[in-house]
Design an enzyme around this catalytic site. Structure first.
Site, PDB file in Angstrom:
ATOM      1  N   ARG A 138      -1.291   8.845   9.172  1.00 18.24           N
ATOM      2  CA  ARG A 138      -1.125   7.413   9.431  1.00 18.24           C
ATOM      3  C   ARG A 138      -0.679   6.671   8.173  1.00 18.24           C
ATOM      4  O   ARG A 138      -1.246   6.866   7.087  1.00 18.24           O
ATOM      5  CB  ARG A 138      -2.443   6.823   9.910  1.00 18.24           C
ATOM      6  CG  ARG A 138      -2.424   5.329  10.110  1.00 18.24           C
ATOM      7  CD  ARG A 138      -3.782   4.838  10.550  1.00 18.24           C
ATOM      8  NE  ARG A 138      -4.769   5.035   9.528  1.00 18.24           N
ATOM      9  CZ  ARG A 138      -5.201   4.093   8.705  1.00 18.24           C
ATOM     10  NH1 ARG A 138      -4.724   2.872   8.794  1.00 18.24           N
ATOM     11  NH2 ARG A 138      -6.121   4.356   7.805  1.00 18.24           N
ATOM     12  N   HIS A 160     -11.713   9.404   6.592  1.00 17.59           N
ATOM     13  CA  HIS A 160     -11.463   7.976   6.770  1.00 17.59           C
ATOM     14  C   HIS A 160     -10.938   7.621   8.149  1.00 17.59           C
ATOM     15  O   HIS A 160     -11.345   6.630   8.735  1.00 17.59           O
ATOM     16  CB  HIS A 160     -10.460   7.543   5.706  1.00 17.59           C
ATOM     17  CG  HIS A 160     -10.103   6.093   5.731  1.00 17.59           C
ATOM     18  ND1 HIS A 160     -11.038   5.095   5.517  1.00 17.59           N
ATOM     19  CD2 HIS A 160      -8.903   5.454   5.918  1.00 17.59           C
ATOM     20  CE1 HIS A 160     -10.430   3.915   5.581  1.00 17.59           C
ATOM     21  NE2 HIS A 160      -9.151   4.107   5.847  1.00 17.59           N
ATOM     22  N   HIS A 172      -9.344   9.301   2.949  1.00 22.24           N
ATOM     23  CA  HIS A 172      -8.908   8.207   2.072  1.00 22.24           C
ATOM     24  C   HIS A 172      -9.100   8.668   0.640  1.00 22.24           C
ATOM     25  O   HIS A 172     -10.153   9.191   0.295  1.00 22.24           O
ATOM     26  CB  HIS A 172      -9.717   6.946   2.348  1.00 22.24           C
ATOM     27  CG  HIS A 172      -9.094   5.714   1.776  1.00 22.24           C
ATOM     28  ND1 HIS A 172      -9.013   5.488   0.419  1.00 22.24           N
ATOM     29  CD2 HIS A 172      -8.486   4.655   2.368  1.00 22.24           C
ATOM     30  CE1 HIS A 172      -8.392   4.343   0.211  1.00 22.24           C
ATOM     31  NE2 HIS A 172      -8.065   3.815   1.376  1.00 22.24           N
ATOM     32  N   GLU A 225       0.851  -1.196   0.000  1.00 21.82           N
ATOM     33  CA  GLU A 225       0.000   0.000   0.000  1.00 21.82           C
ATOM     34  C   GLU A 225       0.883   1.240   0.000  1.00 21.82           C
ATOM     35  O   GLU A 225       2.110   1.139   0.182  1.00 21.82           O
ATOM     36  CB  GLU A 225      -0.956  -0.020   1.195  1.00 21.82           C
ATOM     37  CG  GLU A 225      -1.999  -1.128   1.069  1.00 21.82           C
ATOM     38  CD  GLU A 225      -2.991  -1.195   2.214  1.00 21.82           C
ATOM     39  OE1 GLU A 225      -2.968  -0.328   3.094  1.00 21.82           O
ATOM     40  OE2 GLU A 225      -3.780  -2.159   2.231  1.00 21.82           O
ATOM     41  N   ARG A 267      -1.058   8.846   1.722  1.00 15.18           N
ATOM     42  CA  ARG A 267      -2.453   9.255   1.508  1.00 15.18           C
ATOM     43  C   ARG A 267      -2.673  10.754   1.490  1.00 15.18           C
ATOM     44  O   ARG A 267      -3.544  11.250   0.775  1.00 15.18           O
ATOM     45  CB  ARG A 267      -3.317   8.686   2.627  1.00 15.18           C
ATOM     46  CG  ARG A 267      -3.631   7.286   2.360  1.00 15.18           C
ATOM     47  CD  ARG A 267      -4.643   6.763   3.315  1.00 15.18           C
ATOM     48  NE  ARG A 267      -4.623   5.334   3.098  1.00 15.18           N
ATOM     49  CZ  ARG A 267      -5.116   4.444   3.915  1.00 15.18           C
ATOM     50  NH1 ARG A 267      -5.694   4.838   5.029  1.00 15.18           N
ATOM     51  NH2 ARG A 267      -5.061   3.175   3.635  1.00 15.18           N
TER      52      ARG A 267
HETATM   53  C1  SIN Z   1      -7.591   0.440   2.618  1.00 16.10           C
HETATM   54  O1  SIN Z   1      -7.837  -0.730   2.396  1.00 16.10           O
HETATM   55  O2  SIN Z   1      -7.242   1.242   1.752  1.00 16.10           O
HETATM   56  C2  SIN Z   1      -7.738   0.937   4.025  1.00 16.10           C
HETATM   57  C3  SIN Z   1      -6.631   0.460   4.842  1.00 16.10           C
HETATM   58  C4  SIN Z   1      -6.304   1.490   5.885  1.00 16.10           C
HETATM   59  O3  SIN Z   1      -7.059   2.431   6.084  1.00 16.10           O
HETATM   60  O4  SIN Z   1      -5.230   1.370   6.469  1.00 16.10           O
END
Ligand code: SIN
Length: 531
Positions: A382, A347, A240, A113, A286
């Site tokens: 975060r 988010h 998000h 991610e 993010r």
């Molecule tokens: C996501 O699946 O993008 C959310 C995971 C997160 O908020 O850490």
């Protein structure tokens, strides 16, 4: 239901993990304001980050977390969490949680991610939270010492000094439990506890658009603040980047894991744009990605941007992202063939109730775990998938502390505490009073305290919130309490605290971007905003 050894408010990963770890000490009561699975955990798609691959290292995970946190993480806490990660994941597996295995079946399949320099996200397809919640609930439900009360809502904490109880000398005031509303009969009664643990999750409902479930009304942070606990860093609201934009759904997330597997953000003409904003492109952190999307949407006037993974094999997409595939398909979007319309949405609350490295607050016997806490891990932004990890690591640390304290705690006499007094309060006949106020606050916050902020807009919203907050305080005094009124009071307070925190930070850092001060202030900015 008047006394319990441990009162846990909230039934997500933090509350359930902690419950399982202290249940051998005494009676545990978990209260949850709707059904037990109505938690943010249950909706978490991406997964749980930890160093699980020999090519990865604790130092790399620490460095990624610190970089994402924009200079205000507590490095010792980051190290504590990262180093405990593999053991906590092993524990979840032993409790019956099934994560996806790699193709050889020799280890876990690890996802990637934004902001992570390695593959390190343990996951269960694209519904990791649902699998964790299932596994933990199964254990909790068969434990004789744990009682789960659904449809029970905490109104306020029971605080010794306010209940007229002498706490015999400690420097800190003491939490003695909470006042609880039972939705089945609308009664409110004190539930006393030796240890009270807030695991109430986030506060996304303060904003008009959010990926969060309806329960995310910042109850724990609001209750703790009213009780005298310190809260910190509430200006750092994480948006998000990719919430599904569709008129028939309100909070469906398109996991960051989609970008981790090659998904690309494009504009309405199909042009990728992230490279123009950050060399990490679609896998930037993010804060950067959400701001880039905001800027693209403002420049083009379009209602959304698009996330395209259709260049990957259809079988891979269907297998790796079954929940996202099916949900989008049910709305007429075939993600194996076409891009997904997405917008940023509130988010995650990176701030919260200030805790130490064991989840303790500045009120004796009050712990806060999970999203409601500000532990120092997340700093100003975060890192993806660090939150489920934080929840299990701090649940473990808090349980260890309670075990150490238990002999002394369990010997204490139960004090007499006052009941809830409704006074002359009347039944609220016009629910529109609540829904209108609720809507006004959420719109104000969305329009004025979003991804990009200005000093002028923050001041406007501060002024406009004041009379709304006063109205809510009046409703609270005049009317018999309902769940909606309790939640409205909490989101109104959260909105005020977010604005106050944002006004104090006169710089741009992480998720707090202030047009008037577009740079970091390295002289004064590296401290927490504590209220
Ligand atoms: C996501 O699946 O993008 C959310 C995971 C997160 O908020 O850490």
């Amino acid at each position: 239901m008047q006394k319990t050894d441990f009162l846990i408010i909230g039934s997500g990963i933090a509350g359930l993990s902690y419950a399982l770890k202290v249940a051998h000490l005494g009676q545990v009561t978990i209260i949850t304001k709707k059904a037990r699975v109505d938690t943010a955990t249950n909706l978490a798609q991406g997964g749980i980050a930890a160093v699980l691959d020999s090519a990865d290292s604790f130092d790399a995970h620490v460095a990624d977390t610190l970089a994402s946190g924009a200079g205000i993480c507590n490095e010792a806490v980051v190290r504590q969490v990262v180093q405990a990660g593999p053991a906590r994941i092993q524990e979840l597996i032993e409790l019956g949680v099934h994560f996806n295995q790699d193709q050889n079946g020799t280890g876990l399949d690890l996802g990637k991610e934004g902001g992570h320099s390695s593959r390190r996200i343990a996951h269960a397809m694209d519904a990791t939270g649902r699998e964790i919640e299932r596994g933990l609930l199964a254990q909790v439900e068969r434990h004789a010492n744990i009682t789960m009360l659904e449809n029970h809502l905490a109104v306020d904490l029971l605080i010794a000094s306010r209940a007229g109880i002498d706490v015999s000398g400690p420097v800190l005031d003491c939490c003695l439990g909470a006042y609880i509303l039972d939705r089945s009969n609308h009664s409110i009664a004190p539930l006393q506890a030796r240890v009270t643990v807030l695991c109430t999750g986030g506060s996304g409902k303060v904003y008009l658009y959010t990926t969060n479930p309806d329960i995310a009304t910042g109850d724990g942070i609001a209750m703790a603040y009213r009780a005298g606990a310190r809260v910190a860093n509430l200006e750092f609201v994480q948006f998000h980047p990719t919430c599904l934009h569709h008129s028939k759904t309100k909070n469906f997330l398109i996991s960051e894991a989609v970008r981790g597997e090659g998904g690309i953000l494009v504009d309405e003409r199909g042009q990728p744009f992230m490279q123009r904003y950050d060399p990490r492109a679609d896998l930037a952190t993010r804060d950067t990605v959400a701001r880039a999307i905001d800027s693209e949407m403002k420049a083009s006037g379009d209602d959304s941007v698009y996330l395209d993974i259709s260049h990957k094999p259809a079988d891979f997409i269907r297998h790796r992202f079954p929940t996202i595939y099916q949900t989008c398909m049910s709305l007429g979007i075939d993600i194996t063939k076409e891009p997904i319309p997405v917008v940023p949405a509130a988010h995650y609350m990176c701030g919260g109730v200030l805790t130490d490295s064991r989840g303790r607050t500045n009120l004796n016997n009050l712990y806060v775990l999970g999203e409601a806490a500000c532990t120092g891990l997340h700093g100003g932004n975060r890192l993806a998938s660090n939150s489920l990890l934080e929840a299990v690591v701090f649940a473990d640390a808090a349980a260890e502390q309670c075990q150490l304290d238990w002999l002394e705690l369990s010997r204490k006499e139960w004090p007499r505490v006052p009941g809830w007094v409704s006074g002359q309060a009347e039944r609220l006949e016009e629910c529109v009073l609540i829904s209108h106020c609720w809507d006004q606050i959420r719109r104000l916050m969305w329009n004025y305290v979003g991804i990009v902020r200005t000093g002028q807009r923050l001041e406007m919203v501060r002024k406009q919130l004041a009379p709304l907050v006063q109205d809510v305080a009046n409703f609270f005094r005049e009317y018999l309490l309902t769940p909606d009124l309790i939640e409205l009071r909490n989101i109104a307070l959260l909105a005020q605290l977010i604005v106050r925190s944002a006004q104090q930070r006169k710089e741009s850092r992480g998720l707090h971007y202030l047009v008037d001060y577009p740079e970091k202030d390295e002289v004064t900015g590296r401290k927490n905003t504590v209220l």
